[in-house]
Every structure is written in structure tokens, then in C-alpha cells.
Write a protein that holds these residues in place. Structure first.
Motif, PDB file in Angstrom:
ATOM      1  N   THR A  10      35.040  42.973  56.056  1.00  0.00           N
ATOM      2  CA  THR A  10      33.761  43.093  55.362  1.00  0.00           C
ATOM      3  C   THR A  10      33.424  41.767  54.710  1.00  0.00           C
ATOM      4  OG1 THR A  10      32.618  44.159  53.496  1.00  0.00           O
ATOM      5  CG2 THR A  10      35.014  44.054  53.379  1.00  0.00           C
ATOM      6  N   ILE A  11      32.140  41.557  54.440  1.00  0.00           N
ATOM      7  CA  ILE A  11      31.715  40.357  53.729  1.00  0.00           C
ATOM      8  C   ILE A  11      32.158  40.401  52.274  1.00  0.00           C
ATOM      9  CG2 ILE A  11      29.465  41.296  53.018  1.00  0.00           C
ATOM     10  CD1 ILE A  11      30.008  37.702  54.233  1.00  0.00           C
ATOM     11  N   ASN A  12      32.431  41.609  51.766  1.00  0.00           N
ATOM     12  CA  ASN A  12      32.748  41.784  50.349  1.00  0.00           C
ATOM     13  C   ASN A  12      34.238  41.580  50.076  1.00  0.00           C
ATOM     14  OD1 ASN A  12      30.030  42.649  49.545  1.00  0.00           O
ATOM     15  ND2 ASN A  12      30.472  44.449  50.809  1.00  0.00           N
ATOM     16  N   ASN A  13      34.531  40.994  48.935  1.00  0.00           N
ATOM     17  CA  ASN A  13      35.911  40.776  48.512  1.00  0.00           C
ATOM     18  C   ASN A  13      36.391  41.932  47.631  1.00  0.00           C
ATOM     19  OD1 ASN A  13      35.819  38.180  49.720  1.00  0.00           O
ATOM     20  ND2 ASN A  13      34.924  37.318  47.850  1.00  0.00           N
ATOM     21  N   LEU A  14      37.691  42.111  47.573  1.00  0.00           N
ATOM     22  CA  LEU A  14      38.316  43.081  46.676  1.00  0.00           C
ATOM     23  C   LEU A  14      39.013  42.315  45.558  1.00  0.00           C
ATOM     24  CD1 LEU A  14      39.169  46.028  46.041  1.00  0.00           C
ATOM     25  CD2 LEU A  14      41.187  45.616  47.488  1.00  0.00           C
ATOM     26  N   GLN A  15      38.726  42.692  44.330  1.00  0.00           N
ATOM     27  CA  GLN A  15      39.348  41.999  43.201  1.00  0.00           C
ATOM     28  C   GLN A  15      40.747  42.545  42.934  1.00  0.00           C
ATOM     29  OE1 GLN A  15      37.256  40.322  39.716  1.00  0.00           O
ATOM     30  NE2 GLN A  15      38.162  42.024  38.577  1.00  0.00           N
ATOM     31  N   ILE A  16      41.710  41.625  42.854  1.00  0.00           N
ATOM     32  CA  ILE A  16      43.086  41.963  42.500  1.00  0.00           C
ATOM     33  C   ILE A  16      43.352  41.423  41.095  1.00  0.00           C
ATOM     34  CG2 ILE A  16      45.489  41.897  43.213  1.00  0.00           C
ATOM     35  CD1 ILE A  16      43.645  42.986  45.389  1.00  0.00           C
ATOM     36  N   VAL A  17      43.853  42.272  40.213  1.00  0.00           N
ATOM     37  CA  VAL A  17      44.119  41.875  38.831  1.00  0.00           C
ATOM     38  C   VAL A  17      45.625  41.742  38.638  1.00  0.00           C
ATOM     39  CG1 VAL A  17      43.805  42.467  36.408  1.00  0.00           C
ATOM     40  CG2 VAL A  17      42.050  43.115  38.083  1.00  0.00           C
ATOM     41  N   PHE A  18      46.046  40.549  38.234  1.00  0.00           N
ATOM     42  CA  PHE A  18      47.453  40.285  37.953  1.00  0.00           C
ATOM     43  C   PHE A  18      47.645  40.158  36.445  1.00  0.00           C
ATOM     44  CE2 PHE A  18      47.009  38.737  42.312  1.00  0.00           C
ATOM     45  CZ  PHE A  18      48.148  39.252  42.915  1.00  0.00           C
ATOM     46  N   ASP A  19      48.386  41.086  35.865  1.00  0.00           N
ATOM     47  CA  ASP A  19      48.728  41.035  34.439  1.00  0.00           C
ATOM     48  C   ASP A  19      49.882  40.043  34.271  1.00  0.00           C
ATOM     49  OD1 ASP A  19      49.629  41.467  31.854  1.00  0.00           O
ATOM     50  OD2 ASP A  19      49.275  43.636  31.941  1.00  0.00           O
ATOM     51  N   LEU A  20      49.683  39.016  33.449  1.00  0.00           N
ATOM     52  CA  LEU A  20      50.698  37.975  33.311  1.00  0.00           C
ATOM     53  C   LEU A  20      51.925  38.425  32.513  1.00  0.00           C
ATOM     54  CD1 LEU A  20      48.624  34.693  33.000  1.00  0.00           C
ATOM     55  CD2 LEU A  20      49.537  35.835  35.003  1.00  0.00           C
ATOM     56  N   GLN A  21      51.909  39.666  32.024  1.00  0.00           N
ATOM     57  CA  GLN A  21      53.128  40.233  31.452  1.00  0.00           C
ATOM     58  C   GLN A  21      54.051  40.750  32.569  1.00  0.00           C
ATOM     59  OE1 GLN A  21      51.775  43.176  28.594  1.00  0.00           O
ATOM     60  NE2 GLN A  21      51.783  41.659  26.940  1.00  0.00           N
ATOM     61  N   LYS A  22      53.460  40.985  33.762  1.00  0.00           N
ATOM     62  CA  LYS A  22      54.234  41.486  34.907  1.00  0.00           C
ATOM     63  C   LYS A  22      54.563  40.370  35.899  1.00  0.00           C
ATOM     64  CE  LYS A  22      52.156  46.124  34.803  1.00  0.00           C
ATOM     65  NZ  LYS A  22      51.363  47.111  35.572  1.00  0.00           N
ATOM     66  N   PHE A  23      53.703  39.367  35.972  1.00  0.00           N
ATOM     67  CA  PHE A  23      53.876  38.292  36.942  1.00  0.00           C
ATOM     68  C   PHE A  23      53.945  36.956  36.223  1.00  0.00           C
ATOM     69  CE2 PHE A  23      51.779  41.751  39.185  1.00  0.00           C
ATOM     70  CZ  PHE A  23      52.469  41.802  40.393  1.00  0.00           C
ATOM     71  N   SER A  24      54.871  36.116  36.633  1.00  0.00           N
ATOM     72  CA  SER A  24      55.032  34.810  35.999  1.00  0.00           C
ATOM     73  C   SER A  24      54.117  33.782  36.650  1.00  0.00           C
ATOM     74  CB  SER A  24      56.480  34.351  36.122  1.00  0.00           C
ATOM     75  OG  SER A  24      56.793  34.075  37.484  1.00  0.00           O
ATOM     76  N   ASP A  25      53.901  32.671  35.961  1.00  0.00           N
ATOM     77  CA  ASP A  25      53.114  31.578  36.535  1.00  0.00           C
ATOM     78  C   ASP A  25      53.737  31.083  37.830  1.00  0.00           C
ATOM     79  OD1 ASP A  25      51.250  31.622  34.524  1.00  0.00           O
ATOM     80  OD2 ASP A  25      52.249  30.090  33.308  1.00  0.00           O
TER      81      ASP A  25
END
Length: 465
Positions: free
Chosen positions: A49-64
Motif C-alpha cells: 500500500t502507499i500508506n505506512n504503518l507507524q511502529i512505536v518503540f518505547d525506549l524503556q524496552k529498547f536500547s539506543d
């Protein structure tokens, strides 16, 4: 990663209700990444699709360190819960739980960063341009139109007929064909008179890539009743215009027992069907292309679908052009092969509707077209569209053996005995037309250059990939 079935982004966005509150599995390429020290947002696209899906990464769960490889162009695999979005720009988003990185894209090297790129630049990297929003939209529309073509003719009772890509006949009689040979080009075998000895070639005769499947298609129509071809064709014309390619796809239906009127009816119904299919099934892509490339796109597509096509004899068209008072770049007179500016004037300014121009002078049309009783014109038909000019060309075919033989001899065509046989044994009135597929895609997408509606364009001095 958990053992979950991957869901295409198009499916998630089309009807997210069954997935809300559930864990989903998505894969795709990163369009962009933004955020702050608490949360990161990634726009993910998987090409569906032309549309994107937003993925939210909580930085308490994922490191830099985990998120550092996620740059524009990288490919990732994400699992997480689909929830209704609190932000603007999207209805749902995924709260990421698990992440797998398939491939990275160094931002110092990856040419498709989040900025505007010219179409000329993107032609230089045709292997990457399908990843852009623009070309993703164009190629999804192209795929939908290809399906619509098969669907239309199948529903009409036509048979899909495969005609040869390598041929010894020049359907158009123009000689602009690519030769196919296995002869050593630096040491060609010669006859006593100095001409090339093709008896030593692979096929034992001079052979070329086809410019049209029409003549062979007629053989199919005069046995199966109604057929259509849909395949690549090749023209060795040294043309660099935005409307010409050296390799392009053609749709060529042929219908036994059909005269020129039925041919026009089918052509009009066919092209309206294809445009309607695209409007109904590629809405998001067409709206994107309208916003970025052609503000009047949807209006023009509906204009074609909602209006009956004018049917206009060539002689009347010439009279209208001569009396228009308009100064054309190319002169207008009876017998001239109309230029795009003439065709567009009739469609866009005079009738304000698509036009089917008929009954052309025989001198500017192909040998196989049926001669009218006046002896000067043939039962040809060209469908003319706004902005593009001719999009379909066709005719009632000459079914009379003696008349066709005379035209073949007049033009000095050789090796046409097999074609003439169809007029010797059970000849019937029959008609057909040809549609250049890329011209249709060009019209439906609103793009300006035909090189931008085929994945790998072939034109003079260019044969990359």
C-alpha cells in the motif's frame, strides 16, 4: 521472535478491527524514523500500500544500540500489539514488543533519503526507484490494470493467445525491427552478390523481434472466434520522446465476424472498464499521484468513463481543424497523419470528450486495413484521449483475398502467403485493435514520461539491467 503469521500492512490498514488489541507480525522497509529520548516512531512500508504503518518503540524496552541500525531503507521484522493511535496521521499503530533487523542501509550511501528526488535522477537508479512512494504507486496501478485486462477479455469470452516474439514478418511495414541472429558479426557469411547469407543463421532466414502480434492474432481469431494478446513488442525507432519506448507491452484483441462498429464498441467498453477498475481498486495510489503530479487526474479519469466517445470520420475532423482558427505547429490538410496537437484539440477543446476518429486515407494506414467503397479511405479507428492523443489504433481487416493481395504487392511485402491463406480458406469479416499498455498506465497514473511507467525502460542508448 514468536511464531506468528505475518500480516500485510494493506490488510491491517484496510480493516484493523479484527486485529485491535492483538499481537501482530509485520515486516517491511523503513521510510523514516523520528522521536525523542523516551519514544521512537518508525514509518514502515511493505509495498502492499502507499500508506505506512507507524511502529512505536518505547525506549524503556529498547536500547539506543538496538535501534541504531534502523535508518531509512533498512528492513525490519516487528511483533507487537496493534492499538488505536493517539497521534495524528494514522488510525492505528503497533506498540513494538520484539524486533529483528534483516538489513541495514547506510544513510551516507543509500540514495533514497527522506527528501524530494527528481524523476530524472530516479531513472538513473531504476533498480531502487520502486521503493519510492511514487513508483510503488505507479507499479501497483500497472499491476491492477494488467489484471483488469485479463479479467475483461475473459469475461467477454476471449481466449488469451500467445503470438511469437521472434518473427520473420514486419506487421507495420516500417522496417523498424531489432534483428535476432547468431551469426558472427565480425565475420558475416556472404552470398556471391555480397548480401548476408542467412541460410547459415540459427533460423535459416532473417529474423527479428516482433513489432506486433496482430497478424498471428488474426490466425487465432479465425479459428477460436475471439482472442487477445498481451505481451512485449519491440520498435527500433530512434525516438527520444516522452511517449515512445523501444520495448513495451501491447494488448491486441482480434474478433471474427466483427465489423468496425463492433470494434469501436468493444474498444470503448474495454478502456472504460480498465479505468473504472483502477479507480475502484487503486484509490489511495491514484490520490497520491494526483496530489504530487497531476491535480486534475481523477477528474480526467472520470471524464473518460462518464462520457460517450464521439465517432468522427477523418475528413470531418480535418474540416474542424482547418476551420478552428488555431495555429498549429504542424500543418493540417486532407491526407496528413494527424499529430498529437491535432488529436488533443479535437478531444480537449472542440468536443470536450474522447473521440474515435475513423475512415483514414489509405496511404497513411497499414496494408491490412479494409478499403472503403470510395477507394481512398480505409476502415481504421483511432481512439483519442485528453492529454495523450492516440491511445488505441485499430481497424476492420481486409478479408477479400484479391484486394489484400493487391495491397501486399503494392507495398512489396514478402513471405505473406501464410497470412493470405486465411483469406483463401473460409475468410470472414473480422476486426481488432492495439493498445500500448504503457500509454494506458501513463494516462491512469498522470505521469508525464512513459519511461516512468515501466520498471526498466528501454530507449535509444539505454539498456541498463
Amino acid at each position: 521472535m514468536k511464531d506468528l503469521r505475518r500480516v500485510r500492512i494493506a490488510e491491517l490498514l484496510k480493516d484493523p478491527t479484527p486485529y485491535i488489541g492483538k499481537e501482530v507480525d509485520v515486516k517491511g522497509w523503513v521510510r523514516s524514523r523520528r522521536g525523542n529520548k523516551y519514544v521512537q516512531f518508525v514509518a514502515l512500508n511493505d509495498g502492499s500500500t502507499i500508506n505506512n504503518l507507524q511502529i512505536v518503540f518505547d525506549l524503556q524496552k529498547f536500547s539506543d544500540e538496538q535501534l541504531k541500525p534502523i535508518t531509512t531503507g533498512s528492513s525490519i521484522h516487528v511483533q507487537g500489539q496493534l492499538v488505536e493511535s493517539q497521534g495524528k496521521g494514522q488510525s492505528v499503530e503497533i506498540q513494538a514488543e520484539n524486533l529483528e533487523i534483516y538489513g541495514t542501509a547506510n544513510p551516507d550511501e543509500y540514495p533514497l533519503q527522506k527528501k524530494g528526488h527528481s524523476l530524472e535522477f530516479l531513472r538513473e537508479i531504476a533498480h531502487l526507484r520502486p521503493r519510492t512512494n511514487t513508483f510503488g504507486a505507479v507499479f501497483r496501478v500497472r499491476a491492477a490494470l494488467a489484471y483488469a485486462i485479463h479479467k475483461f477479455f475473459t469475461e467477454k469470452g476471449f481466449y488469451y493467445f500467445h503470438t511469437p516474439l521472434i518473427t520473420a514478418s514486419d506487421c507495420e511495414g516500417a522496417g523498424a525491427m531489432f534483428q535476432v541472429t547468431t551469426l558472427p558479426l565480425n565475420d558475416l557469411p556472404k552470398n556471391e552478390d555480397g548480401t548476408i547469407d542467412y541460410s547459415e543463421d540459427f533460423f535459416g532466414r532473417q529474423s527479428c523481434l516482433t513489432v506486433s502480434g496482430q497478424l498471428e492474432g488474426e490466425l487465432g481469431a479465425t479459428s477460436l472466434g475471439a482472442i487477445y494478446t498481451f505481451g512485449p513488442t519491440f520498435r527500433a525507432e530512434n525516438s527520444n520522446t516522452p511517449r515512445h519506448l523501444s520495448e513495451f507491452w501491447m494488448i491486441e484483441p482480434e474478433i471474427a465476424f466483427a465489423d468496425i462498429r463492433e470494434n469501436m464498441d468493444i474498444a470503448e467498453e474495454f478502456i472504460k472498464y480498465c479505468i473504472n477498475y483502477a479507480l475502484e481498486n487503486c484509490k489511495d495510489d491514484i490520490l497520491f499521484l494526483q496530489e504530487h503530479f497531476d491535480k486534475g487526474l481523477v477528474e480526467r479519469l472520470k471524464f473518460v468513463v462518464e462520457n460517450d466517445f464521439v465517432r468522427l470520420p477523418y475528413s470531418e475532423g480535418i474540416k474542424i481543424l482547418e476551420e478552428s482558427g488555431k495555429k498549429f505547429e504542424f500543418p493540417v490538410y486532407w491526407g496528413v497523419d494527424l499529430a498529437s496537437e491535432h488529436e488533443r484539440y479535437l478531444v480537449e477543446e472542440h468536443f470536450k470528450r474522447p473521440v474515435i476518429l475513423t475512415d483514414y486515407p489509405k496511404e497513411i494506414k497499414a496494408f491490412y486495413m479494409k478499403l472503403n467503397e470510395d477507394g481512398k479511405t480505409v476502415r481504421a479507428m483511432d481512439v483519442l484521449f485528453p492529454k495523450i492523443g492516440e491511445i488505441i489504433g485499430g481497424s476492420e481487416r481486409e478479408e477479400n483475398y484479391d484486394k489484400l493481395l493487391k495491397r501486399v504487392e503494392e507495398q512489396g511485402l514478402d513471405g505473406m502467403d501464410w497470412y493470405l491463406d486465411t483469406r483463401k480458406f473460409g475468410t470472414v469479416p473480422h476486426s481488432g485493435f492495439g493498445l500500448g499498455f504503457e500509454r494506458l498506465v501513463l494516462f491512469v497514473t498522470g505521469m508525464q514520461n512513459i519511461r516512468d511507467v515501466i520498471p526498466f525502460p528501454r530507449y535509444p542508448k539505454n539498456c541498463e539491467y
